[in-house]
Design a protein around this motif. Structure first.
Motif, PDB file in Angstrom:
ATOM      1  N   LEU A 103      -2.749   5.140  -3.013  1.00 20.54           N
ATOM      2  CA  LEU A 103      -3.781   6.107  -2.653  1.00 20.54           C
ATOM      3  C   LEU A 103      -3.178   7.458  -2.340  1.00 20.54           C
ATOM      4  O   LEU A 103      -2.135   7.552  -1.707  1.00 20.54           O
ATOM      5  CB  LEU A 103      -4.645   5.598  -1.494  1.00 20.54           C
ATOM      6  N   THR A 104      -3.831   8.482  -2.847  1.00 21.01           N
ATOM      7  CA  THR A 104      -3.502   9.840  -2.436  1.00 21.01           C
ATOM      8  C   THR A 104      -4.363  10.146  -1.217  1.00 21.01           C
ATOM      9  O   THR A 104      -5.510   9.703  -1.131  1.00 21.01           O
ATOM     10  CB  THR A 104      -3.779  10.867  -3.546  1.00 21.01           C
ATOM     11  N   GLU A 105      -3.806  10.874  -0.285  1.00 20.51           N
ATOM     12  CA  GLU A 105      -4.516  11.022   0.985  1.00 20.51           C
ATOM     13  C   GLU A 105      -4.100  12.312   1.678  1.00 20.51           C
ATOM     14  O   GLU A 105      -2.931  12.693   1.660  1.00 20.51           O
ATOM     15  CB  GLU A 105      -4.221   9.804   1.874  1.00 20.51           C
ATOM     16  N   LEU A 138      -2.704   2.677   7.023  1.00 22.26           N
ATOM     17  CA  LEU A 138      -2.833   1.769   5.886  1.00 22.26           C
ATOM     18  C   LEU A 138      -1.525   1.535   5.143  1.00 22.26           C
ATOM     19  O   LEU A 138      -1.315   0.464   4.563  1.00 22.26           O
ATOM     20  CB  LEU A 138      -3.862   2.316   4.889  1.00 22.26           C
ATOM     21  N   GLY A 139      -0.649   2.531   5.136  1.00 20.90           N
ATOM     22  CA  GLY A 139       0.480   2.505   4.226  1.00 20.90           C
ATOM     23  C   GLY A 139       1.622   1.608   4.657  1.00 20.90           C
ATOM     24  O   GLY A 139       1.899   1.435   5.846  1.00 20.90           O
ATOM     25  N   ASP A 140       2.303   1.053   3.662  1.00 19.30           N
ATOM     26  CA  ASP A 140       3.588   0.399   3.867  1.00 19.30           C
ATOM     27  C   ASP A 140       4.727   1.340   3.489  1.00 19.30           C
ATOM     28  O   ASP A 140       5.813   1.287   4.064  1.00 19.30           O
ATOM     29  CB  ASP A 140       3.702  -0.860   2.999  1.00 19.30           C
ATOM     30  N   ILE A 161     -14.252   2.656   5.506  1.00 18.94           N
ATOM     31  CA  ILE A 161     -13.562   2.561   4.223  1.00 18.94           C
ATOM     32  C   ILE A 161     -12.114   2.120   4.453  1.00 18.94           C
ATOM     33  O   ILE A 161     -11.576   1.286   3.711  1.00 18.94           O
ATOM     34  CB  ILE A 161     -13.594   3.909   3.472  1.00 18.94           C
ATOM     35  N   GLY A 162     -11.482   2.663   5.489  1.00 18.16           N
ATOM     36  CA  GLY A 162     -10.112   2.278   5.807  1.00 18.16           C
ATOM     37  C   GLY A 162      -9.976   0.798   6.097  1.00 18.16           C
ATOM     38  O   GLY A 162      -9.033   0.141   5.639  1.00 18.16           O
ATOM     39  N   GLU A 163     -10.920   0.244   6.856  1.00 19.29           N
ATOM     40  CA  GLU A 163     -10.882  -1.177   7.177  1.00 19.29           C
ATOM     41  C   GLU A 163     -11.083  -2.032   5.928  1.00 19.29           C
ATOM     42  O   GLU A 163     -10.462  -3.094   5.778  1.00 19.29           O
ATOM     43  CB  GLU A 163     -11.941  -1.508   8.224  1.00 19.29           C
ATOM     44  N   ILE A 164     -11.951  -1.569   5.026  1.00 22.18           N
ATOM     45  CA  ILE A 164     -12.163  -2.305   3.769  1.00 22.18           C
ATOM     46  C   ILE A 164     -10.893  -2.300   2.927  1.00 22.18           C
ATOM     47  O   ILE A 164     -10.480  -3.333   2.382  1.00 22.18           O
ATOM     48  CB  ILE A 164     -13.344  -1.693   2.986  1.00 22.18           C
ATOM     49  N   LEU A 165     -10.244  -1.147   2.837  1.00 25.59           N
ATOM     50  CA  LEU A 165      -9.017  -1.061   2.052  1.00 25.59           C
ATOM     51  C   LEU A 165      -7.926  -1.931   2.662  1.00 25.59           C
ATOM     52  O   LEU A 165      -7.166  -2.599   1.940  1.00 25.59           O
ATOM     53  CB  LEU A 165      -8.555   0.388   1.945  1.00 25.59           C
ATOM     54  N   ARG A 166      -7.836  -1.950   3.978  1.00 24.54           N
ATOM     55  CA  ARG A 166      -6.853  -2.805   4.644  1.00 24.54           C
ATOM     56  C   ARG A 166      -7.116  -4.274   4.302  1.00 24.54           C
ATOM     57  O   ARG A 166      -6.182  -5.046   4.023  1.00 24.54           O
ATOM     58  CB  ARG A 166      -6.904  -2.596   6.152  1.00 24.54           C
ATOM     59  N   MET A 167      -8.382  -4.680   4.322  1.00 26.43           N
ATOM     60  CA  MET A 167      -8.719  -6.061   4.018  1.00 26.43           C
ATOM     61  C   MET A 167      -8.363  -6.420   2.571  1.00 26.43           C
ATOM     62  O   MET A 167      -7.795  -7.482   2.288  1.00 26.43           O
ATOM     63  CB  MET A 167     -10.213  -6.288   4.261  1.00 26.43           C
ATOM     64  N   CYS A 214       0.873  -1.169   0.000  1.00 22.94           N
ATOM     65  CA  CYS A 214       0.000   0.000   0.000  1.00 22.94           C
ATOM     66  C   CYS A 214       0.910   1.219   0.000  1.00 22.94           C
ATOM     67  O   CYS A 214       1.636   1.459   0.968  1.00 22.94           O
ATOM     68  CB  CYS A 214      -0.926   0.017   1.214  1.00 22.94           C
ATOM     69  N   LEU A 215       0.899   1.953  -1.099  1.00 15.99           N
ATOM     70  CA  LEU A 215       1.743   3.127  -1.287  1.00 15.99           C
ATOM     71  C   LEU A 215       0.883   4.376  -1.141  1.00 15.99           C
ATOM     72  O   LEU A 215      -0.080   4.556  -1.886  1.00 15.99           O
ATOM     73  CB  LEU A 215       2.396   3.088  -2.668  1.00 15.99           C
TER      74      LEU A 215
END
Length: 232
Positions: free
Chosen positions: A189-191, A200-202, A172-178, A30-31
């Protein structure tokens, strides 16, 4: 590497927005792409999809050059895109919006993939509802589901939490993590929400004036770096 940018410049008309932009991304990452408004984050996403007027430099996915490919061809490489503002067709139903994402699938499947409805139960129960009647958070769910219908190996999400209530931001964050950590879909993702990016990010890219000014593991994104490149 899953995705590589090598000295990419990208233009709207004669105006250069991205300037010698280089980075690479490993599969499964996750960038997070960060920076003030107007520095080129959205243009980066549109450049990956081939939606700017022109670009120079090399763009590769899994080592294969895609810089000369049309947007629909890039989607066929497994790139799903959730644009800023979501791009939902208000007069179409939820079902019709999701099915738009299937047009770029390599397997030519024309049914809604099960993942879209498993991840978003609300959409499963409201497939015939007109998309324009959905709330902001529901529209974002729909935009992500449409991108998932492509069968992506990487999802591009431009400001996915913008204009969404705090409790829905968490959802939404939890969904993206999953999607990222359990299903292995890579995310860019831009944030603007630093807490979301750090959760979320690596890895991160910090962008200013169309250039990468800092990059590294998300743990290396210090408060000083955020203050320097994100405060107004």
């Amino acid at each position: 590497m899953l995705l590589t940018f090598d000295n990419v410049s990208s233009y709207y008309g004669a105006t250069r927005i991205l300037r010698d932009f280089s980075f690479d991304m490993e599969k499964g990452q996750c960038l997070c792409v960060l920076g003030r408004n107007g520095v080129g984050k959205t243009t980066l996403m549109r450049t990956i999809m081939g939606l700017t007027d022109r670009s120079t430099g090399a763009i590769r996915i899994n080592g294969e050059a895609i810089e000369a490919k049309a947007p629909y061809q890039r989607a066929g490489y497994g790139i799903g895109y959730v644009p800023q503002g979501r791009g939902i067709l208000a007069d179409f139903t939820v079902r019709e919006n999701i099915l738009l994402g299937t047009f770029a699938r390599k397997d030519k499947a024309s049914e809604i993939p099960e993942i879209c409805l498993r991840v978003f139960p609300y959409l499963r129960d409201n497939l015939e509802r007109r998309a324009g009647l959905l709330s902001g958070g529901q529209k974002q769910q729909l935009a992500i589901a449409r991108a998932l219908a492509v069968g992506p190996q990487v999802l591009l999400l431009d400001e996915p939490t913008e204009g969404i209530q705090p409790n829905i931001v968490h959802e939404i964050g939890e969904i993206l993590r999953m999607l990222n950590k359990e299903l292995g879909i890579s995310l860019i993702l831009t944030e603007q929400h630093i807490k979301v990016a750090r959760k979320l990010g690596d890895a991160f890219l910090m962008v200013d004036n169309g250039r990468v000014v800092a990059r590294g593991a998300i743990s290396e994104m210090t408060d000083a770096l955020v203050e320097k490149h994100m405060t107004i």
